[in-house]
Scaffold this active site. Structure first.
Site, short mmCIF file in Angstrom:
data_model
loop_
_atom_site.label_atom_id
_atom_site.label_comp_id
_atom_site.label_asym_id
_atom_site.label_seq_id
_atom_site.Cartn_x
_atom_site.Cartn_y
_atom_site.Cartn_z
CG ASP A 1 -1.02 -1.91 7.36
OD1 ASP A 1 -1.98 -2.84 8.06
OD2 ASP A 1 -0.07 -1.23 6.29
CG PHE B 1 -1.59 1.21 1.05
CD1 PHE B 1 -3.18 0.38 0.04
CD2 PHE B 1 -2.36 2.08 1.81
CE1 PHE B 1 -4.07 1.24 0.44
CE2 PHE B 1 -3.38 3.11 2.40
CZ PHE B 1 -3.98 3.00 1.21
NE ARG C 1 -9.28 -3.87 -2.87
CZ ARG C 1 -9.48 -2.29 -2.31
NH1 ARG C 1 -8.47 -3.20 -1.67
NH2 ARG C 1 -10.80 -1.51 -1.38
CE1 TYR D 1 -9.35 2.39 6.41
CE2 TYR D 1 -9.69 3.58 7.87
CZ TYR D 1 -9.13 3.30 6.92
OH TYR D 1 -7.99 3.55 5.94
CE LYS D 2 -8.30 -0.72 4.66
NZ LYS D 2 -6.66 -0.57 4.66
C1 LIG Z 1 -6.35 0.49 4.45
C2 LIG Z 1 -5.02 0.37 4.77
C3 LIG Z 1 -3.84 1.57 5.21
C4 LIG Z 1 -4.50 2.87 5.84
O1 LIG Z 1 -3.97 3.61 6.46
P1 LIG Z 1 -4.68 5.23 6.92
O2 LIG Z 1 -3.83 6.26 6.80
O3 LIG Z 1 -5.88 4.90 7.87
O4 LIG Z 1 -5.45 5.99 5.30
C5 LIG Z 1 -2.97 1.78 5.63
N1 LIG Z 1 -2.17 0.36 5.49
C6 LIG Z 1 -3.14 -0.81 4.92
C7 LIG Z 1 -2.06 -1.79 4.10
C8 LIG Z 1 -4.12 -0.63 4.30
O5 LIG Z 1 -5.07 -1.46 3.68
#
Ligand SMILES: *Cc1c(COP(=O)(O)O)cnc(C)c1O
Length: 408
Positions: free
Chosen positions: A193, A124, A368, A218-219
């Site tokens: 992560d 990400f 996705r 939030y996921k």
């Molecule tokens: C959703 C996600 C984030 C989100 O980061 P925010 O700081 O909440 O915007 C970070 N890393 C990964 C791998 C994600 O899937």
């Protein structure tokens, strides 16, 4: 198999009653719970009570009377069993991005003689931006490597490694215990992560012997848009003096002593910085109540089954129409989402959403689909494939040249 077979799977699903703890519109198939989880009805009640009674009437007294001050710790204690950690190793605060920054700096400072940080090319973007920023700040080098080269890139020069347990695009899932052991052998600190794992695939930080981790709520944890993230620091590293680069009063051992000098809390709470966002922290606390009594084995089993069925149907009905599965077929090597590669790009997803099946699109060419185990039905799998088949056969998306709107 036909649709009736999927209805039978729903009837026999031990998690079926859990879906009723959520408010979902009846007329859509929601396959984006891996990006924004559905709304648990308890959150609505909790937030209206908090806003009207605790904030409106209790005012400043609610920090104690409603125990707002204890909220981050209570939520950490609810997340700990979902990730195989002790409550005092978990903190709930800030965003995943900010928490990752704090942990990477902490890791680098615990390995002061090592000049490199390793990241994975396809991970990400925010994670890679954070690592570049930390490297700049501390004068370190970044080794940005392919996933295949990851193990070999971790040598005695590496202070920290950042890796996504489940890849946000392909859905690939690492053998976390094996990679953690590789890092441990060379003395590097690995930051996992877990954003696309927790609540969807097995996460067991203690058995992995993990040092550090961050994740999003939030996921699959349904905390609501922008809900605070969590971070994990092992007891070993807390004892070794892991510290946040942001020494804030909420991370102090005694925030309300208003001490002149900073003294870090003994637990992972030392990674808190400023005043917690109480409304979103309490929304998350209510959201986590849906996990009460839910066996995690059943959750992981359902994630494997939903993704496995989707892959089978996609191979049969969608691959001939140009939509190929890119997610690993080995259930041990994937999370709870599946991506299909298709040349039509975002217009295909827009056409699908127009027909009530909500997935998302990740550039350059991935459709996705997330199968959040608590809220997804087996018939959703069938209906999504059937609707996508109609979209691809119909070809109406071909005339759509609008670009993708901004999506977080
Ligand atoms: C959703 C996600 C984030 C989100 O980061 P925010 O700081 O909440 O915007 C970070 N890393 C990964 C791998 C994600 O899937």
């Amino acid at each position: 198999m036909d649709r009736a077979a999927f209805e039978t799977l729903d009837r026999d699903d031990p998690l079926r009653p859990v879906r009723e703890r959520f408010l979902l519109p009846p007329d859509i198939v929601y396959l984006d719970g891996n990006s924004l989880g559905a709304l648990p009805s308890l959150v609505v009640q909790r937030l209206s009570r908090t806003i009207r009674d605790e904030w409106g009437r209790g005012l400043i007294r609610s920090w104690n009377d409603a125990d707002w001050v204890g909220a981050p710790q209570r939520v950490a204690a609810r997340i700990a069993p979902l990730i195989g950690a002790d409550a005092d190793e978990v903190a709930v605060c800030d965003s995943t991005t900010v928490d990752l920054f704090k942990l990477v700096v902490a890791a680098a400072r615990l390995r002061p003689d090592r000049p490199a940080i390793v990241t994975v090319e396809d991970d990400f973007p925010t994670d890679r931006y954070v690592v570049d920023g930390v490297a700049d700040l501390l004068g370190l080098q970044v080794r940005n490597v392919t996933r295949a080269d990851l193990g070999a890139a971790i040598d005695d020069d590496v202070a920290a490694v950042v890796a996504s347990h489940v890849d946000y695009r392909s859905g690939y899932r690492h053998d976390a215990a094996a990679l953690t052991a590789t890092a441990e052998r060379s003395g590097a600190l690995l930051v996992w992560d877990l954003s696309h794992s927790t609540g969807a695939a097995p996460v067991d930080l203690h058995s992995w012997r993990a040092d550090l981790a961050v994740g999003c709520t939030y996921k699959y944890l349904n905390g609501g848009p922008g809900s605070p993230a969590y971070l994990y620091v092992s007891r070993r590293l807390l004892d070794a003096g892991a510290l946040s680069p942001i020494a804030g009063w909420f991370g102090h051992a005694e925030p309300f002593a208003f001490d002149d000098r900073y003294a870090a809390a003994g637990t992972a709470q030392r990674f808190l910085a400023g005043t917690p966002p109480i409304l979103s922290t309490l929304a998350l606390e209510a959201a986590l109540e849906v996990w009460e009594g839910v066996p995690l084995d059943a959750v992981h089993h359902k994630a494997r089954a939903l993704t496995g069925r989707f892959i089978e149907l996609a191979d049969d009905h969608l691959a001939p129409l140009g939509a190929a599965v890119v997610t690993p077929r080995d259930p041990e090597a994937r999370g709870a989402h599946v991506s299909l590669r298709h040349d039509g790009g975002y217009p295909v997803m827009r056409a699908l959403i127009g027909r009530g099946v909500i997935g998302d699109f990740r550039p350059p060419d991935l459709l996705r689909f997330g199968f959040a185990p608590l809220t997804t039905r087996y018939v959703d799998v069938w209906d999504a494939v059937e609707t996508l088949r109609q979209v691809l056969e119909g070809g109406a998306w071909r005339g759509d040249h609008r670009s993708q709107p901004g999506v977080p």
